[in-house]
Design an enzyme around this catalytic site. Sequence first.
Site, PDB file in Angstrom:
ATOM      1  N   TYR A 191     -50.512-105.814  19.229  1.00 43.44           N
ATOM      2  CA  TYR A 191     -49.783-104.596  19.611  1.00 43.44           C
ATOM      3  C   TYR A 191     -49.001-104.814  20.902  1.00 43.44           C
ATOM      4  CZ  TYR A 191     -49.168-100.001  21.774  1.00 43.44           C
ATOM      5  OH  TYR A 191     -48.643 -98.910  22.425  1.00 43.44           O
ATOM      6  N   TYR A 216     -40.940 -89.076  26.007  1.00 45.54           N
ATOM      7  CA  TYR A 216     -40.269 -89.225  24.710  1.00 45.54           C
ATOM      8  C   TYR A 216     -40.011 -87.786  24.303  1.00 45.54           C
ATOM      9  CZ  TYR A 216     -41.723 -94.088  23.604  1.00 45.54           C
ATOM     10  OH  TYR A 216     -41.893 -95.436  23.559  1.00 45.54           O
ATOM     11  N   LYS A 219     -34.152 -94.155  30.384  1.00 44.06           N
ATOM     12  CA  LYS A 219     -34.757 -95.467  30.111  1.00 44.06           C
ATOM     13  C   LYS A 219     -34.297 -95.956  28.747  1.00 44.06           C
ATOM     14  CE  LYS A 219     -39.267 -97.734  29.751  1.00 44.06           C
ATOM     15  NZ  LYS A 219     -39.367 -98.147  28.358  1.00 44.06           N
ATOM     16  N   HIS A 231     -36.675-102.191  25.725  1.00 39.72           N
ATOM     17  CA  HIS A 231     -38.035-101.789  25.340  1.00 39.72           C
ATOM     18  C   HIS A 231     -38.928-103.021  25.172  1.00 39.72           C
ATOM     19  CE1 HIS A 231     -39.767 -97.800  23.998  1.00 39.72           C
ATOM     20  NE2 HIS A 231     -40.777 -98.581  23.732  1.00 39.72           N
ATOM     21  N   ARG A 240     -39.075-104.594  21.630  1.00 44.49           N
ATOM     22  CA  ARG A 240     -39.923-103.947  20.623  1.00 44.49           C
ATOM     23  C   ARG A 240     -39.163-103.014  19.699  1.00 44.49           C
ATOM     24  NH1 ARG A 240     -45.268-104.228  22.335  1.00 44.49           N
ATOM     25  NH2 ARG A 240     -45.988-102.204  21.629  1.00 44.49           N
ATOM     26  N   SER A 259     -37.848-105.706  30.817  1.00 43.91           N
ATOM     27  CA  SER A 259     -37.901-106.477  29.569  1.00 43.91           C
ATOM     28  C   SER A 259     -37.901-107.975  29.824  1.00 43.91           C
ATOM     29  CB  SER A 259     -36.758-106.127  28.603  1.00 43.91           C
ATOM     30  OG  SER A 259     -36.836-104.753  28.231  1.00 43.91           O
ATOM     31  N   ARG A 316     -45.770-105.859  29.980  1.00 44.25           N
ATOM     32  CA  ARG A 316     -46.858-106.718  29.486  1.00 44.25           C
ATOM     33  C   ARG A 316     -47.592-107.449  30.604  1.00 44.25           C
ATOM     34  NH1 ARG A 316     -42.704-107.229  25.872  1.00 44.25           N
ATOM     35  NH2 ARG A 316     -43.150-106.731  23.671  1.00 44.25           N
TER      36      ARG A 316
HETATM   37  C1  LIG Z   1     -47.812-102.126  24.617  1.00 45.16           C
HETATM   38  C2  LIG Z   1     -46.533-101.475  25.022  1.00 45.16           C
HETATM   39  C3  LIG Z   1     -46.381-100.105  24.877  1.00 45.16           C
HETATM   40  C4  LIG Z   1     -45.197 -99.491  25.271  1.00 45.16           C
HETATM   41  N1  LIG Z   1     -45.092 -98.125  25.206  1.00 45.16           N
HETATM   42  C5  LIG Z   1     -43.989 -97.520  25.713  1.00 45.16           C
HETATM   43  C6  LIG Z   1     -43.927 -96.098  25.761  1.00 45.16           C
HETATM   44  O1  LIG Z   1     -44.846 -95.400  25.360  1.00 45.16           O
HETATM   45  N2  LIG Z   1     -42.799 -95.540  26.276  1.00 45.16           N
HETATM   46  C7  LIG Z   1     -41.752 -96.296  26.745  1.00 45.16           C
HETATM   47  O2  LIG Z   1     -40.749 -95.744  27.207  1.00 45.16           O
HETATM   48  N3  LIG Z   1     -41.815 -97.636  26.720  1.00 45.16           N
HETATM   49  C8  LIG Z   1     -42.910 -98.264  26.241  1.00 45.16           C
HETATM   50  N4  LIG Z   1     -42.982 -99.629  26.246  1.00 45.16           N
HETATM   51  C9  LIG Z   1     -41.880-100.402  26.835  1.00 45.16           C
HETATM   52  C10 LIG Z   1     -42.137-100.627  28.322  1.00 45.16           C
HETATM   53  O3  LIG Z   1     -42.031 -99.424  29.043  1.00 45.16           O
HETATM   54  C11 LIG Z   1     -41.132-101.617  28.928  1.00 45.16           C
HETATM   55  O4  LIG Z   1     -39.827-101.191  28.641  1.00 45.16           O
HETATM   56  C12 LIG Z   1     -41.332-103.037  28.399  1.00 45.16           C
HETATM   57  O5  LIG Z   1     -42.691-103.321  28.220  1.00 45.16           O
HETATM   58  C13 LIG Z   1     -40.760-104.053  29.369  1.00 45.16           C
HETATM   59  O6  LIG Z   1     -40.866-105.334  28.866  1.00 45.16           O
HETATM   60  P1  LIG Z   1     -42.029-106.361  29.249  1.00 45.16           P
HETATM   61  O7  LIG Z   1     -43.250-105.924  28.538  1.00 45.16           O
HETATM   62  O8  LIG Z   1     -41.514-107.658  28.739  1.00 45.16           O
HETATM   63  O9  LIG Z   1     -42.191-106.318  30.751  1.00 45.16           O
HETATM   64  C14 LIG Z   1     -44.148-100.272  25.819  1.00 45.16           C
HETATM   65  C15 LIG Z   1     -44.311-101.640  25.960  1.00 45.16           C
HETATM   66  C16 LIG Z   1     -45.491-102.247  25.578  1.00 45.16           C
HETATM   67  C17 LIG Z   1     -45.647-103.730  25.785  1.00 45.16           C
END
Ligand SMILES: Cc1cc2nc3c(=O)[nH]c(=O)nc-3n(C[C@H](O)[C@H](O)[C@H](O)COP(=O)(O)O)c2cc1C
Length: 381
Positions: free
Chosen positions: A28, A133, A254, A278, A281, A310, A333
């Site tokens: 995940y 969101y 964002k 994101h 993702r 990111s 992460r």
């Molecule tokens: C496990 C996970 C859950 C995430 N959930 C959200 C979320 O609920 N809302 C959101 O705006 N971004 C979410 N993101 C994106 C993060 O806010 C962020 O943009 C992203 O993790 C940055 O990249 P990095 O993981 O490579 O640092 C999520 C990312 C991960 C890894």
Amino acid sequence: MRPVNRYPSVDYLHRAARKKLPKFSYDYVDGGSGSGVGLDRNRAALDEVTLIPRYITDWKSVEIEVELFGQKYSRPFGIAPMGLASLQHPKAELKFARAGRKANIPTSLSTACTVDIEDFGAIAAENGWFQLYPPKSEEINDDLIDRAYNSGFKALFVTVDVPARGWRPRDMYNGLALPPRITAESLLNSAIRPTWSLNTLLNGIPHFKTLGRYSDKKSMRGMAEFVGEQLGQMVTTDRLKRIRDKWKGPLIIKGVMHRDDAVKAVEMGYDGILVSNHGGRQMDAAPAPVEVLPDIVEAVGHKTTLMVDSGFSSGLDIVRGLALGAKFVFCGRAFMWGISALGERGVDHVVDLLTDELTLALTQIGCPDINELNSSWLEKT
Ligand SMILES: Cc1cc2nc3c(=O)[nH]c(=O)nc-3n(C[C@H](O)[C@H](O)[C@H](O)COP(=O)(O)O)c2cc1C
């Protein structure tokens, strides 16, 4: 052994987390959308950013404090919002809040969080940033904003890059969809990760605590269905304007990747922009944020506070992002690997690692003040 010797970079924590987490929970966090090329591109694009050092300079110490929206932060990075965080570690968000407060960095809470917004707010105080969101229901939208405001959150992110949920094959295969196919039984079946399973069961199966309160159905499945109905749709311009009218503090969009969206965000009166895909993702064919950042800087850099995330997993990466024109960097992460490997101590350790690495990088390139970092350090192409 000191943590820095055992885990001298985020990669070491990532490897330790992999050994601790059950597959569905590791996948995940680790996974991206589609085949994962977008995720790889984030890393590759950062590696391409080279910095030219200057050695003949006279200064003694490095300054890394940054001011954002009138508040001083001790470091130029923060913790990005991540949903379902207790799937990695019990009450993870509250531990992020405590570590973030200690380090004096912005610490975000996702709409899809597994704790109550009020409990997070009580710990994070003005270091807390809430991520919205915008749900389908305007009533819930407004109530979430009120709750964030009343809980003392300093800033609000509005995430716009999930017009539909990303196609994440690893999660789909593992049953981590909305609603998830995760039950007490499937948690117990994670027996090859007994510490994780026991901790998770003892602390209660994670569910969407902040959003779940609006659902009539109180079963985990019912709540997850409700969240699935409410989230994951286009955010209209009307809604964005309404949110601007309602939220009295700093407001950040964002998930912006195009200069036209950046211009619209400024026109709507948003105070900041987080350039982000994101974490790879959402859309596999998206460029890396560091590839589009210079264009967005050119379009609106003088009118707004630009931030980026990111793929950032080291202090050197943060220096790269700032040299490209961002004022601030968020990491997702990296912090999730820290908490998965070592609990709250792991979050502290990630803060220390990023701080030491970025201080070293600034020293090596000859830039004594993070606020003076700019494109003059970049190799010209
Ligand atoms: C496990 C996970 C859950 C995430 N959930 C959200 C979320 O609920 N809302 C959101 O705006 N971004 C979410 N993101 C994106 C993060 O806010 C962020 O943009 C992203 O993790 C940055 O990249 P990095 O993981 O490579 O640092 C999520 C990312 C991960 C890894």
